[in-house]
Enzyme design. Sequence first.
Site, PDB file in Angstrom:
ATOM      1  N   GLU A   1      -0.697  -8.615   5.294  1.00  0.00           N
ATOM      2  CA  GLU A   1      -0.407  -8.769   6.753  1.00  0.00           C
ATOM      3  C   GLU A   1      -1.711  -8.650   7.473  1.00  0.00           C
ATOM      4  OE1 GLU A   1       0.109  -6.064   4.703  1.00  0.00           O
ATOM      5  OE2 GLU A   1      -0.316  -4.335   6.017  1.00  0.00           O
TER       6      GLU A   1
ATOM      7  N   CYS B   1       0.879  -1.217   0.005  1.00  0.00           N
ATOM      8  CA  CYS B   1      -0.127  -0.036  -0.081  1.00  0.00           C
ATOM      9  C   CYS B   1       1.042   1.381  -0.051  1.00  0.00           C
ATOM     10  CB  CYS B   1      -0.866   0.059   1.274  1.00  0.00           C
ATOM     11  SG  CYS B   1      -2.433   0.834   0.891  1.00  0.00           S
TER      12      CYS B   1
ATOM     13  N   HIS C   1      -3.167  -5.415   1.459  1.00  0.00           N
ATOM     14  CA  HIS C   1      -2.454  -5.786   2.884  1.00  0.00           C
ATOM     15  C   HIS C   1      -2.535  -7.164   3.306  1.00  0.00           C
ATOM     16  CE1 HIS C   1      -1.918  -1.361   4.340  1.00  0.00           C
ATOM     17  NE2 HIS C   1      -3.188  -1.400   3.661  1.00  0.00           N
TER      18      HIS C   1
HETATM   19  N1  LIG Z   1      -3.059   1.797   3.654  1.00  0.00           N
HETATM   20  C1  LIG Z   1      -2.310   2.606   3.120  1.00  0.00           C
HETATM   21  O1  LIG Z   1      -1.138   2.318   3.242  1.00  0.00           O
HETATM   22  C2  LIG Z   1      -2.678   3.683   2.488  1.00  0.00           C
HETATM   23  C3  LIG Z   1      -1.827   4.769   1.675  1.00  0.00           C
HETATM   24  C4  LIG Z   1      -2.228   5.915   1.948  1.00  0.00           C
HETATM   25  N2  LIG Z   1      -3.403   6.506   1.127  1.00  0.00           N
HETATM   26  C5  LIG Z   1      -0.894   6.726   1.060  1.00  0.00           C
HETATM   27  O2  LIG Z   1      -0.903   7.089   0.007  1.00  0.00           O
HETATM   28  O3  LIG Z   1       0.275   6.795   1.577  1.00  0.00           O
END
Ligand SMILES: NC(=O)CC[C@H](N)C(=O)O
Length: 214
Positions: free
Chosen positions: A187, A86, A185
Amino acid sequence: MSAPHPGDVRIGVLALQGDVREHFAVLTGLGAEAVTVRHPAELAAVDGLVLPGGESTTMAKLAVRTGLLEPLRDAVRGGLPVYGTCAGLVLLAERLLDAPPDQPTIGGLDVTVRRNAFGRQAESFESPVPLAGVPGGPLSAVFIRAPWVEEAGPQVEVLGRVGGGPADGRIVAVRQGAVVATSFHPELTGDTRVHRLFIHMVRTSARRRAQCAT
Ligand SMILES: NC(=O)CC[C@H](N)C(=O)O
């Protein structure tokens, strides 16, 4: 020859911000040694690195402030295996959309990543995503204000795409050499297959480095 096991590699988790604990738990549960990375000296001592989910703008600022950004760039260029989830995917992108213009990245993936791409209505959702190289059926992928990969260069292997809905076909998992990243994610789900794949990559790379050093 003894059976390979993950305990012989040390995997760092970038611990500036984000869901560090969750990655730690998965890695140690799989038998890898996990350590936090907050300083360049800690980075120098790992065989692989996880960039957790969280807020990429904050992580990028803290990486600059702690003097980690350049060592991180050097490590990725030098072939250190890295797995980003992410916000970690955002940090690994060469190019960003919908990001502050001064948001630096580590780079390593020849991709354009759009932050918060799935929009307000679907800020968090779960969807089955089949992943290339990960047998056993689709992963139940958890997306939280997730980015997607808008464009991928020729060196980038697309591992997974969203199926169905308005984002149908969007790229959410990629690999380029020793760098792998997912918009979602693993994890948080108890499905350890992506972490297993990553530990395997780290182990292979560590073995190759050890052979080169002798
Ligand atoms: N769950 C997340 O890691 C969100 C990422 C976040 N929106 C970003 O751009 O950093």
